[in-house]
Design a protein around this motif. Structure first.
Motif, PDB file in Angstrom:
ATOM      1  N   THR A   1       0.858  -1.181   0.000  1.00 19.56           N
ATOM      2  CA  THR A   1       0.000   0.000   0.000  1.00 19.56           C
ATOM      3  C   THR A   1       0.898   1.235   0.000  1.00 19.56           C
ATOM      4  O   THR A   1       2.112   1.129   0.191  1.00 19.56           O
ATOM      5  CB  THR A   1      -0.896   0.034   1.258  1.00 19.56           C
ATOM      6  N   TYR A   2       0.281   2.383  -0.153  1.00 19.49           N
ATOM      7  CA  TYR A   2       1.046   3.628  -0.141  1.00 19.49           C
ATOM      8  C   TYR A   2       1.800   3.790   1.173  1.00 19.49           C
ATOM      9  O   TYR A   2       2.921   4.287   1.199  1.00 19.49           O
ATOM     10  CB  TYR A   2       0.105   4.813  -0.377  1.00 19.49           C
ATOM     11  N   ARG A   3       1.210   3.350   2.257  1.00 19.22           N
ATOM     12  CA  ARG A   3       1.822   3.465   3.586  1.00 19.22           C
ATOM     13  C   ARG A   3       2.762   2.301   3.921  1.00 19.22           C
ATOM     14  O   ARG A   3       3.526   2.389   4.869  1.00 19.22           O
ATOM     15  CB  ARG A   3       0.738   3.538   4.664  1.00 19.22           C
ATOM     16  N   ASN A   4       2.701   1.220   3.143  1.00 18.88           N
ATOM     17  CA  ASN A   4       3.512   0.031   3.462  1.00 18.88           C
ATOM     18  C   ASN A   4       3.937  -0.668   2.168  1.00 18.88           C
ATOM     19  O   ASN A   4       3.283  -1.609   1.714  1.00 18.88           O
ATOM     20  CB  ASN A   4       2.711  -0.922   4.360  1.00 18.88           C
ATOM     21  N   HIS A   5       5.040  -0.185   1.615  1.00 23.02           N
ATOM     22  CA  HIS A   5       5.582  -0.816   0.396  1.00 23.02           C
ATOM     23  C   HIS A   5       7.117  -0.890   0.449  1.00 23.02           C
ATOM     24  O   HIS A   5       7.810  -0.347  -0.403  1.00 23.02           O
ATOM     25  CB  HIS A   5       5.086  -0.102  -0.871  1.00 23.02           C
ATOM     26  N   PRO A   6       7.645  -1.600   1.452  1.00 28.49           N
ATOM     27  CA  PRO A   6       9.105  -1.656   1.611  1.00 28.49           C
ATOM     28  C   PRO A   6       9.806  -2.255   0.380  1.00 28.49           C
ATOM     29  O   PRO A   6       9.467  -3.346  -0.064  1.00 28.49           O
ATOM     30  CB  PRO A   6       9.301  -2.538   2.846  1.00 28.49           C
ATOM     31  N   GLY A   7      10.740  -1.497  -0.131  1.00 23.17           N
ATOM     32  CA  GLY A   7      11.523  -1.949  -1.275  1.00 23.17           C
ATOM     33  C   GLY A   7      10.846  -1.782  -2.617  1.00 23.17           C
ATOM     34  O   GLY A   7      11.489  -1.887  -3.655  1.00 23.17           O
ATOM     35  N   HIS A   8       9.553  -1.543  -2.620  1.00 22.84           N
ATOM     36  CA  HIS A   8       8.839  -1.343  -3.883  1.00 22.84           C
ATOM     37  C   HIS A   8       9.125   0.050  -4.421  1.00 22.84           C
ATOM     38  O   HIS A   8       9.248   1.009  -3.664  1.00 22.84           O
ATOM     39  CB  HIS A   8       7.320  -1.471  -3.685  1.00 22.84           C
ATOM     40  N   ALA A   9       9.190   0.139  -5.725  1.00 23.79           N
ATOM     41  CA  ALA A   9       9.257   1.436  -6.389  1.00 23.79           C
ATOM     42  C   ALA A   9       7.838   1.863  -6.731  1.00 23.79           C
ATOM     43  O   ALA A   9       6.962   1.026  -6.954  1.00 23.79           O
ATOM     44  CB  ALA A   9      10.082   1.329  -7.665  1.00 23.79           C
ATOM     45  N   GLU A  10       7.625   3.174  -6.756  1.00 18.63           N
ATOM     46  CA  GLU A  10       6.385   3.692  -7.307  1.00 18.63           C
ATOM     47  C   GLU A  10       6.547   3.601  -8.819  1.00 18.63           C
ATOM     48  O   GLU A  10       7.342   4.326  -9.407  1.00 18.63           O
ATOM     49  CB  GLU A  10       6.145   5.137  -6.883  1.00 18.63           C
ATOM     50  N   GLY A  11       5.821   2.674  -9.421  1.00 13.15           N
ATOM     51  CA  GLY A  11       5.995   2.413 -10.841  1.00 13.15           C
ATOM     52  C   GLY A  11       4.718   2.580 -11.626  1.00 13.15           C
ATOM     53  O   GLY A  11       3.651   2.854 -11.074  1.00 13.15           O
ATOM     54  N   ILE A  12       4.861   2.409 -12.928  1.00  9.27           N
ATOM     55  CA  ILE A  12       3.678   2.422 -13.785  1.00  9.27           C
ATOM     56  C   ILE A  12       3.688   1.220 -14.710  1.00  9.27           C
ATOM     57  O   ILE A  12       4.744   0.740 -15.129  1.00  9.27           O
ATOM     58  CB  ILE A  12       3.515   3.731 -14.584  1.00  9.27           C
ATOM     59  N   GLU A  13       2.488   0.754 -14.972  1.00 12.12           N
ATOM     60  CA  GLU A  13       2.260  -0.294 -15.964  1.00 12.12           C
ATOM     61  C   GLU A  13       1.700   0.403 -17.192  1.00 12.12           C
ATOM     62  O   GLU A  13       0.677   1.089 -17.102  1.00 12.12           O
ATOM     63  CB  GLU A  13       1.260  -1.309 -15.416  1.00 12.12           C
ATOM     64  N   ILE A  14       2.383   0.245 -18.297  1.00 14.58           N
ATOM     65  CA  ILE A  14       1.977   0.873 -19.546  1.00 14.58           C
ATOM     66  C   ILE A  14       1.495  -0.218 -20.488  1.00 14.58           C
ATOM     67  O   ILE A  14       2.254  -1.140 -20.807  1.00 14.58           O
ATOM     68  CB  ILE A  14       3.149   1.635 -20.190  1.00 14.58           C
ATOM     69  N   THR A  15       0.253  -0.119 -20.909  1.00 12.55           N
ATOM     70  CA  THR A  15      -0.274  -1.028 -21.923  1.00 12.55           C
ATOM     71  C   THR A  15      -0.168  -0.301 -23.254  1.00 12.55           C
ATOM     72  O   THR A  15      -0.669   0.826 -23.398  1.00 12.55           O
ATOM     73  CB  THR A  15      -1.740  -1.395 -21.621  1.00 12.55           C
ATOM     74  N   TYR A  16       0.506  -0.941 -24.210  1.00 16.05           N
ATOM     75  CA  TYR A  16       0.744  -0.271 -25.488  1.00 16.05           C
ATOM     76  C   TYR A  16       0.506  -1.201 -26.664  1.00 16.05           C
ATOM     77  O   TYR A  16       0.550  -2.420 -26.538  1.00 16.05           O
ATOM     78  CB  TYR A  16       2.152   0.335 -25.537  1.00 16.05           C
ATOM     79  N   ASP A  17       0.256  -0.586 -27.804  1.00 12.91           N
ATOM     80  CA  ASP A  17       0.062  -1.315 -29.046  1.00 12.91           C
ATOM     81  C   ASP A  17       1.405  -1.317 -29.787  1.00 12.91           C
ATOM     82  O   ASP A  17       1.873  -0.260 -30.221  1.00 12.91           O
ATOM     83  CB  ASP A  17      -1.014  -0.638 -29.888  1.00 12.91           C
ATOM     84  N   PRO A  18       2.031  -2.492 -29.926  1.00 13.21           N
ATOM     85  CA  PRO A  18       3.351  -2.543 -30.587  1.00 13.21           C
ATOM     86  C   PRO A  18       3.304  -2.188 -32.071  1.00 13.21           C
ATOM     87  O   PRO A  18       4.353  -1.975 -32.683  1.00 13.21           O
ATOM     88  CB  PRO A  18       3.811  -3.978 -30.354  1.00 13.21           C
TER      89      PRO A  18
END
Length: 164
Positions: A43-60
């Motif tokens: 969660t935003y308050r508990n994400h040890p070691g996680h990066a704030e990332g994004i998942e991008i869905t794209y059309d190749p």
């Protein structure tokens, strides 16, 4: 939709990254979340070691992983360790989460091109990390800057011309 692919990156606060990528040609969807850390169901308050990332869905057929990485290196500072703007800590690291050896090789190639360009004052410190699982962030973090246009972001296009 079956032809769509996903890319996973982190480059500081996920709000600004999402806001810029959502309007890129070929990008069909974006989600913000947590990736690369130690705990399940972060969660935003508990994400040890996680990066704030994004998942991008794209059309190749409209864009490529390489073009996504090129833009990624133009909208955040990839030469700062665990920092973007006012945000400091491993949550804000610059990282590419590759899903296969082809993506890893592309990432290495693009990093070499960015470094050779000498556009940044330092060398790229972006980590290459194997994709494990992407955890979607809470609803209040999705599309944040659409809902709060005056919200904080440290992301912007720093270079008009692509690296590649």
């Amino acid at each position: 939709m079956s032809n769509y692919k996903k890319a996973y990156i982190a480059g500081g606060c996920f709000w600004g990254m999402e806001d810029l990528f959502r309007v890129r040609p070929g990008v069909k969807d974006t989600e913000v979340g947590y990736i690369g850390g130690q705990n399940e169901h972060p969660t935003y308050r508990n994400h040890p070691g996680h990066a704030e990332g994004i998942e991008i869905t794209y059309d190749p057929d409209e864009t490529s992983f390489r073009q996504i990485l090129d833009y990624f290196f133009r909208i955040h500072n990839p030469t700062t360790v665990d920092r973007q703007g006012n945000d400091i800590g491993s949550s804000y690291r610059s990282a590419i989460f590759f899903q296969n050896e082809e993506e890893k090789a592309e990432a290495v190639d693009v990093i070499n091109i960015v470094n050779a360009s000498n556009k940044w004052d330092g060398k790229v410190v972006t980590t290459l990390e194997p994709y494990t699982k992407f955890w979607t962030a809470e609803p209040e973090h999705q599309d944040y800057l659409l809902r709060k246009p005056d919200g904080y972001t440290c992301h912007f296009e720093r270079f008009d011309q692509p690296f590649i």
